[in-house]
Design a protein around this motif. Sequence first.
Motif, PDB file in Angstrom:
ATOM      1  N   ASN A   1       0.138  -4.304  -7.120  1.00 50.70           N
ATOM      2  CA  ASN A   1       0.255  -5.339  -6.083  1.00 50.70           C
ATOM      3  C   ASN A   1       1.485  -6.272  -6.553  1.00 50.70           C
ATOM      4  O   ASN A   1       2.254  -6.501  -5.735  1.00 50.70           O
ATOM      5  CB  ASN A   1      -1.049  -6.099  -5.877  1.00 50.70           C
ATOM      6  CG  ASN A   1      -1.664  -5.499  -4.728  1.00 50.70           C
ATOM      7  OD1 ASN A   1      -1.241  -4.842  -3.892  1.00 50.70           O
ATOM      8  ND2 ASN A   1      -3.486  -5.394  -4.771  1.00 50.70           N
ATOM      9  N   ALA A   2       1.371  -6.742  -7.853  1.00 45.56           N
ATOM     10  CA  ALA A   2       2.232  -7.499  -8.389  1.00 45.56           C
ATOM     11  C   ALA A   2       3.680  -6.921  -8.367  1.00 45.56           C
ATOM     12  O   ALA A   2       4.750  -7.600  -8.088  1.00 45.56           O
ATOM     13  CB  ALA A   2       1.908  -8.076  -9.751  1.00 45.56           C
ATOM     14  N   TYR A   3       3.805  -5.683  -8.652  1.00 43.43           N
ATOM     15  CA  TYR A   3       5.030  -4.960  -8.581  1.00 43.43           C
ATOM     16  C   TYR A   3       5.786  -4.793  -7.240  1.00 43.43           C
ATOM     17  O   TYR A   3       6.886  -5.391  -7.051  1.00 43.43           O
ATOM     18  CB  TYR A   3       5.116  -3.756  -9.162  1.00 43.43           C
ATOM     19  CG  TYR A   3       6.383  -2.705  -9.063  1.00 43.43           C
ATOM     20  CD1 TYR A   3       7.136  -2.977 -10.327  1.00 43.43           C
ATOM     21  CD2 TYR A   3       6.471  -1.873  -8.207  1.00 43.43           C
ATOM     22  CE1 TYR A   3       8.407  -2.138 -10.222  1.00 43.43           C
ATOM     23  CE2 TYR A   3       7.633  -1.146  -7.993  1.00 43.43           C
ATOM     24  CZ  TYR A   3       8.570  -1.381  -9.269  1.00 43.43           C
ATOM     25  OH  TYR A   3       9.794  -0.778  -9.222  1.00 43.43           O
ATOM     26  N   LEU A   4       5.023  -4.618  -6.252  1.00 43.89           N
ATOM     27  CA  LEU A   4       5.459  -4.429  -4.720  1.00 43.89           C
ATOM     28  C   LEU A   4       5.649  -6.022  -4.233  1.00 43.89           C
ATOM     29  O   LEU A   4       6.543  -6.278  -3.675  1.00 43.89           O
ATOM     30  CB  LEU A   4       4.385  -3.937  -3.902  1.00 43.89           C
ATOM     31  CG  LEU A   4       4.173  -2.374  -4.250  1.00 43.89           C
ATOM     32  CD1 LEU A   4       2.696  -2.122  -3.238  1.00 43.89           C
ATOM     33  CD2 LEU A   4       5.302  -1.621  -3.949  1.00 43.89           C
TER      34      LEU A   4
ATOM     35  N   SER B   1       1.019   5.094 -13.852  1.00 43.10           N
ATOM     36  CA  SER B   1       1.308   4.649 -12.575  1.00 43.10           C
ATOM     37  C   SER B   1       0.251   5.270 -11.582  1.00 43.10           C
ATOM     38  O   SER B   1      -0.243   4.233 -10.799  1.00 43.10           O
ATOM     39  CB  SER B   1       2.606   5.163 -12.101  1.00 43.10           C
ATOM     40  OG  SER B   1       3.491   4.491 -13.014  1.00 43.10           O
ATOM     41  N   LEU B   2      -0.341   6.355 -11.993  1.00 44.63           N
ATOM     42  CA  LEU B   2      -1.571   6.801 -10.920  1.00 44.63           C
ATOM     43  C   LEU B   2      -2.714   5.591 -11.202  1.00 44.63           C
ATOM     44  O   LEU B   2      -3.249   5.373  -9.982  1.00 44.63           O
ATOM     45  CB  LEU B   2      -1.953   8.074 -11.395  1.00 44.63           C
ATOM     46  CG  LEU B   2      -2.981   8.751 -10.621  1.00 44.63           C
ATOM     47  CD1 LEU B   2      -2.855   8.997  -9.144  1.00 44.63           C
ATOM     48  CD2 LEU B   2      -3.723   9.932 -11.505  1.00 44.63           C
ATOM     49  N   GLN B   3      -2.927   5.298 -12.260  1.00 41.20           N
ATOM     50  CA  GLN B   3      -4.107   4.300 -12.602  1.00 41.20           C
ATOM     51  C   GLN B   3      -3.818   3.131 -11.715  1.00 41.20           C
ATOM     52  O   GLN B   3      -4.857   2.469 -11.025  1.00 41.20           O
ATOM     53  CB  GLN B   3      -4.364   4.216 -14.156  1.00 41.20           C
ATOM     54  CG  GLN B   3      -5.635   2.961 -14.280  1.00 41.20           C
ATOM     55  CD  GLN B   3      -6.967   3.864 -13.687  1.00 41.20           C
ATOM     56  OE1 GLN B   3      -7.375   4.801 -14.408  1.00 41.20           O
ATOM     57  NE2 GLN B   3      -7.633   3.118 -13.005  1.00 41.20           N
ATOM     58  N   ALA B   4      -2.635   2.533 -11.783  1.00 46.00           N
ATOM     59  CA  ALA B   4      -2.112   1.448 -10.904  1.00 46.00           C
ATOM     60  C   ALA B   4      -2.554   1.673  -9.453  1.00 46.00           C
ATOM     61  O   ALA B   4      -2.796   0.753  -8.818  1.00 46.00           O
ATOM     62  CB  ALA B   4      -0.878   1.016 -11.320  1.00 46.00           C
TER      63      ALA B   4
ATOM     64  N   ASP C   1      -6.100   1.672  -8.753  1.00 44.13           N
ATOM     65  CA  ASP C   1      -6.561   0.221  -8.752  1.00 44.13           C
ATOM     66  C   ASP C   1      -6.082  -0.544  -7.470  1.00 44.13           C
ATOM     67  O   ASP C   1      -7.023  -1.160  -6.720  1.00 44.13           O
ATOM     68  CB  ASP C   1      -6.127  -0.473  -9.803  1.00 44.13           C
ATOM     69  CG  ASP C   1      -6.537  -0.137 -11.406  1.00 44.13           C
ATOM     70  OD1 ASP C   1      -7.393   0.619 -11.462  1.00 44.13           O
ATOM     71  OD2 ASP C   1      -5.795  -0.163 -12.466  1.00 44.13           O
ATOM     72  N   ARG C   2      -5.153  -0.364  -6.880  1.00 48.52           N
ATOM     73  CA  ARG C   2      -4.866  -1.238  -5.703  1.00 48.52           C
ATOM     74  C   ARG C   2      -5.505  -0.538  -4.499  1.00 48.52           C
ATOM     75  O   ARG C   2      -6.041  -1.180  -3.883  1.00 48.52           O
ATOM     76  CB  ARG C   2      -2.947  -0.855  -5.749  1.00 48.52           C
ATOM     77  CG  ARG C   2      -2.739  -1.384  -4.380  1.00 48.52           C
ATOM     78  CD  ARG C   2      -1.244  -1.230  -4.268  1.00 48.52           C
ATOM     79  NE  ARG C   2      -0.663  -1.072  -3.053  1.00 48.52           N
ATOM     80  CZ  ARG C   2      -0.294  -2.023  -2.030  1.00 48.52           C
ATOM     81  NH1 ARG C   2      -0.646  -3.122  -2.127  1.00 48.52           N
ATOM     82  NH2 ARG C   2       0.011  -1.508  -0.946  1.00 48.52           N
ATOM     83  N   ILE C   3      -5.561   0.787  -4.597  1.00 45.99           N
ATOM     84  CA  ILE C   3      -6.131   1.423  -3.283  1.00 45.99           C
ATOM     85  C   ILE C   3      -7.699   0.859  -3.401  1.00 45.99           C
ATOM     86  O   ILE C   3      -8.344   0.605  -2.336  1.00 45.99           O
ATOM     87  CB  ILE C   3      -6.200   2.755  -3.568  1.00 45.99           C
ATOM     88  CG1 ILE C   3      -4.913   3.370  -3.273  1.00 45.99           C
ATOM     89  CG2 ILE C   3      -7.269   3.681  -2.484  1.00 45.99           C
ATOM     90  CD1 ILE C   3      -4.822   4.929  -3.598  1.00 45.99           C
ATOM     91  N   GLU C   4      -8.369   0.863  -4.705  1.00 44.07           N
ATOM     92  CA  GLU C   4      -9.862   0.535  -4.404  1.00 44.07           C
ATOM     93  C   GLU C   4      -9.872  -0.883  -4.101  1.00 44.07           C
ATOM     94  O   GLU C   4     -10.831  -1.535  -3.482  1.00 44.07           O
ATOM     95  CB  GLU C   4     -10.657   0.811  -5.745  1.00 44.07           C
ATOM     96  CG  GLU C   4     -10.507   2.423  -6.222  1.00 44.07           C
ATOM     97  CD  GLU C   4     -11.097   2.696  -7.507  1.00 44.07           C
ATOM     98  OE1 GLU C   4     -11.061   1.790  -8.396  1.00 44.07           O
ATOM     99  OE2 GLU C   4     -11.654   3.824  -7.804  1.00 44.07           O
ATOM    100  N   ALA C   5      -8.993  -1.899  -4.569  1.00 46.69           N
ATOM    101  CA  ALA C   5      -8.965  -3.307  -4.400  1.00 46.69           C
ATOM    102  C   ALA C   5      -8.788  -3.496  -2.861  1.00 46.69           C
ATOM    103  O   ALA C   5      -9.448  -4.277  -2.201  1.00 46.69           O
ATOM    104  CB  ALA C   5      -7.814  -4.203  -5.008  1.00 46.69           C
ATOM    105  N   LEU C   6      -7.854  -2.772  -2.186  1.00 47.97           N
ATOM    106  CA  LEU C   6      -7.667  -2.762  -0.707  1.00 47.97           C
ATOM    107  C   LEU C   6      -9.117  -2.483   0.073  1.00 47.97           C
ATOM    108  O   LEU C   6      -9.170  -3.188   1.089  1.00 47.97           O
ATOM    109  CB  LEU C   6      -6.444  -1.965  -0.465  1.00 47.97           C
ATOM    110  CG  LEU C   6      -4.972  -2.362  -0.900  1.00 47.97           C
ATOM    111  CD1 LEU C   6      -4.104  -1.419  -0.578  1.00 47.97           C
ATOM    112  CD2 LEU C   6      -4.738  -3.807  -0.155  1.00 47.97           C
TER     113      LEU C   6
END
Length: 544
Positions: free
Chosen positions: A445-448, A529-532, A535-540
Amino acid sequence: MVRPTQLLYLQRDPAPLRPAATVLLLRDTPQGIEVLMTRRAMTASFAPGAYVFPGGCIDTADAAAHAQSTRRSSQSDLQLTQAVAAIRESFEELGVLLARHADGSHVATEAIAAMDRMAPFAVQCKERGLMLAGEDVFTLAHWVTDRDLPRRFDVPFLVARMPEGQTPVADETEQFEPSWVRPADALARHEAGTFFMIFPTLRTLERLAKYASVEAVLSACAHEKPLWISCPRAGLLGGQDARYMEHDSPYGELALTSPDGQRVHSLDWQCERPVPLLKNVMRLTAPNPGMMTGPGTNSYIVGTADTGYIVIDPGPNDALHIQRLFEATGGRIEAIVCTHSHPDHSPGARPLQALCAHRPPILGLPSADTARADACFAPDRSLLNQELIKLTHQAQSHTLKVIFTPGHAANHVCLVLVEDGLLFSGDHILNGSTTIINPPDGEMNAYLDSLDQLTDACDAHQIDFILPAHGHVLGEAPQAIAQLRAHRLKREAKVASAMQALPEGSMDDWVALAYDDTDPRLWPIALRSLQAHVDRIEALRRVD
């Protein structure tokens, strides 16, 4: 936008463009598509002795012959003029005539032989009751001749199916040895030195080789827009001329170092001496090439002998690299800035500082608690977001603006050279690959969000070029960032699909699906990066 005063070379106006058209005549064979090519005269003023597709300059009679040609309803006037020019040139050079009788049949070779290739073209066709087949000619690509060449053309590469019942016959003046050849075979013969072709021809054949049939090519061109548009740029590789299209990794660097296209910039990777990019920017690449670092970590030197220098990312603790940085600046280093704390970026800061008599400050952000043990970093002073770091001497000024860009690392920053519209992107944006987002210090999320900040910075500071920590300079900065963001979201969609397809699957199961277009040897790295993304998908999902 780069200040003209900082360009390395005196600029000049490229030669004027001449409108032209060329056509790839195609036919199907059991072995695949073949294209008609011909050898230019050795005395030709442009590309002597090269194997080419028939074509030439557009003249006023081509535009006047619209009524003598069929056309598609979606075909513009310009496209029709280009098609007529290509039809005329293929007739004059090779005796191939894309025209039909009133009953729709093609013209036979014998009838073509009775025509005068030197006489007015459209008039002859009209006298014989022939209608030019403009509707059968499609736009494949659009090439503009390189800026460094003395003769330049603005030329669409058109495609058409070879008329039935015709045999090409060269004019033996401009063109010789008409040959039907499979694209892959032509490329192999060129590589072997027996079938010389110029750069646009080579790149066109490389793309044409991917199509299985003539119909597939024509269908791809049916939307009336070129599949690609290119004005190549030239540089030096191993001391020899090398040319590149817009999507090739060196293209942006060539645009930065010589906007007018002069062949002056060397693209060879080496670690012994700094590479001037502008009068106020040099790059020195550390001798640490590898899977994660590409040709090595780029250290950038900003400033001049008058203003002093700022060193960005001094790199690993490599004594020779650090000594070269010191020598390139004459020890006049005013500040050392680390974009982040990873071991190929920041460890060289303290040894470089120790070499300087006045011990310039080391600037950056301290590593977060989430950083790896080998990525610990403590600057002399923490930077502030949007802070300006200035070098000045009389009328000279070089200002770096700090932008906090967490994502690849929690303490990552990017820098904008304000006066020249350059973005020093650290590892946030790379040339030739996408950066690794490795939780917990990396966060998607921070990267985007940081990419969005850099897009805003491009607008605010007219940024055209990105100088990454690995790889050549990137041009078209806003487009490069947009493409990178789209790539990340496209990859995330594949990750989400993998998770949906295998809800009980492991990370290893998901990486095989989400990164099926990546070499499996890279999957252990892609897992980070898959883990990242996970993490973002689950947070959304939790937010929804």
